[in-house]
Design an enzyme around this catalytic site. Structure first.
Site, PDB file in Angstrom:
ATOM      1  N   PRO A  64       0.857  -1.269  -0.015  1.00  0.00           N
ATOM      2  CA  PRO A  64      -0.056  -0.059  -0.193  1.00  0.00           C
ATOM      3  C   PRO A  64       0.746   1.107  -0.081  1.00  0.00           C
ATOM      4  CG  PRO A  64      -1.087  -1.402   1.581  1.00  0.00           C
ATOM      5  CD  PRO A  64       0.267  -2.159   1.038  1.00  0.00           C
ATOM      6  N   SER A 116       7.901   0.824  -5.951  1.00  0.00           N
ATOM      7  CA  SER A 116       9.311   1.339  -6.620  1.00  0.00           C
ATOM      8  C   SER A 116      10.340   1.686  -5.539  1.00  0.00           C
ATOM      9  CB  SER A 116       9.128   2.523  -7.606  1.00  0.00           C
ATOM     10  OG  SER A 116       8.081   2.122  -8.557  1.00  0.00           O
ATOM     11  N   GLU A 160       5.404  -3.490 -13.552  1.00  0.00           N
ATOM     12  CA  GLU A 160       6.720  -3.647 -13.671  1.00  0.00           C
ATOM     13  C   GLU A 160       7.722  -2.259 -14.042  1.00  0.00           C
ATOM     14  OE1 GLU A 160       8.066  -6.934 -15.376  1.00  0.00           O
ATOM     15  OE2 GLU A 160       6.301  -8.308 -15.269  1.00  0.00           O
TER      16      GLU A 160
END
Length: 383
Positions: A127, A131, A364
């Site tokens: 949450p 990154s 990604e």
């Protein structure tokens, strides 16, 4: 680095036929029901799609990066939800074990992943973290010969189906950066592991995601990937680098499908007594899409070939993922515009792709993260 042209050609023809005859026909039902039919899942397993990148010694096909890219160009010709079902297993779910796992971990999990008996899931995002490694809060506290995991992972692809999870957790609370993070193999059904409700998403229906919650979840210390703590984020970055080339390839494939649909419509749809494809402003949209698609295809193949040669492709992988995902979004937008009102209607399918491909610029590593990776690599480079 392609090892056997005939075998590769046979594989690509088989996948292409499966896409045309089975997957394209099921696109609408998957979007409407948010579920991939069980018979299609069984066919994917039988074809070996779950083991594309797992070495032959473990029962997979052992594709090189270039071969994987070519296969994804073909898989991209249909709804990306189908690719997502096996994508976490061939990519981020299994590659951490393959790259950094112990011999025992490889022998225990890779054969079952290759057959699709186990579906793998990659649990990094939280949450408050994704990154940013420094914000990762899921903890793993050593207790005897086990670690006790506590925390929540968010937006985890294939979690509702997964038989095992690669989980990033902080084993060193004193280290706030990447060095305090370890990668764990956690099997589904482990006490203390539970799943949240399935997410409702803008697109990619049929590709399930949900929260994965750890509450005093006890995991054997032997399940740390590589057998040593503190290496988890390095493993994650290696896995994601490969995954970015994979996603770039899917973006190329999906863009080719959308552009093909738009071109067919431009040839058939008539206004003012001629096909709309004869009008220069429509031709401009078609041409720009073709040029960008060609560039993305070349970039992705180049990055794949460089990786197969053993080069450091951190920059090239990010360039390919950034450009291909942004390109795919632009092609989707132009395709809707070319179809006009029809492009906004569900029956033509373009609006579904328009929703589906928006995710490519996020997962990604977002476009912005790719920009940071590229720029930081440039700053560190001598050239």
């Amino acid at each position: 680095m392609i090892r056997d042209q005939d075998a590769l050609r046979s594989l690509l023809e088989t996948v292409s036929r499966f896409v045309r005859e089975r997957l394209v026909q099921a696109e609408r039902i998957v979007d409407e029901t948010d579920e991939i039919p069980a018979d299609i899942v069984a066919e994917m397993k039988a074809m070996g799609l779950f083991g594309l990148t797992i070495p032959e010694e473990y029962g997979g096909l052992g594709l090189t990066m270039e071969e994987e890219v070519l296969a994804m160009f073909v898989m991209g010709q249909t709804s990306p939800a189908f690719r997502s079902l096996f994508g976490t297993t061939v990519g981020i779910g299994s590659q951490g074990i393959l790259m950094d796992g112990t011999p025992e971990q490889k022998a225990r999990y890779l054969p079952r992943l290759a057959t699709g008996e186990l579906i793998a899931s990659f649990a990094l995002t939280e949450p408050e973290a994704g990154s940013d490694a420094a914000s990762l809060r899921t903890s793993a506290t050593l207790s005897g010969d086990s670690y006790v995991l506590n925390g929540t992972k968010r937006f985890i692809t294939n979690a509702p189906l997964a038989g095992m999870f690669t989980v990033m957790a902080r084993t060193d609370p004193g280290s706030k950066g990447a060095g305090g993070v370890s990668a764990f193999i956690v099997e589904a059904g482990t006490p203390g592991l539970r799943l949240g409700k399935r997410d409702r998403k803008m697109g990619q229906r049929g590709a399930w995601t949900c929260d994965v919650i750890f509450e005093d979840c006890r995991v054997p210390a032997a399940n740390i990937i590589g057998g040593r703590p503190g290496l988890g984020f390095k493993t994650a970055m290696k896995v994601l680098e490969k995954g970015r080339i994979h996603i770039a390839a899917i973006c190329v494939g999906v863009a080719e499908r959308m552009l093909g649909d738009a071109l067919r419509y431009a040839r058939e749809r008539k206004q003012f007594g001629q096909a709309i494809g004869e009008f220069q402003l429509v031709q401009a949209m078609l041409a720009d899409s073709k040029a960008e698609l060609y560039a993305a295809r070349c970039m992705t193949l180049d990055a794949a070939q460089r990786r197969d040669r053993g080069e450091n492709v951190s920059t090239e992988a990010s360039c390919a993922k950034l450009f291909a995902s942004e390109m795919c979004g632009r092609v989707a937008d132009r395709a809707v515009q070319i179809l006009g009102g029809a492009g906004y209607m569900a029956e033509y399918g373009i609006e579904r792709f328009y929703r589906d491909v928006r995710l490519f610029r996020i997962f990604e590593g977002t476009t912005q993260i790719q920009q940071l990776v590229i720029a930081r690599n440039m700053m560190k480079s001598d050239s």
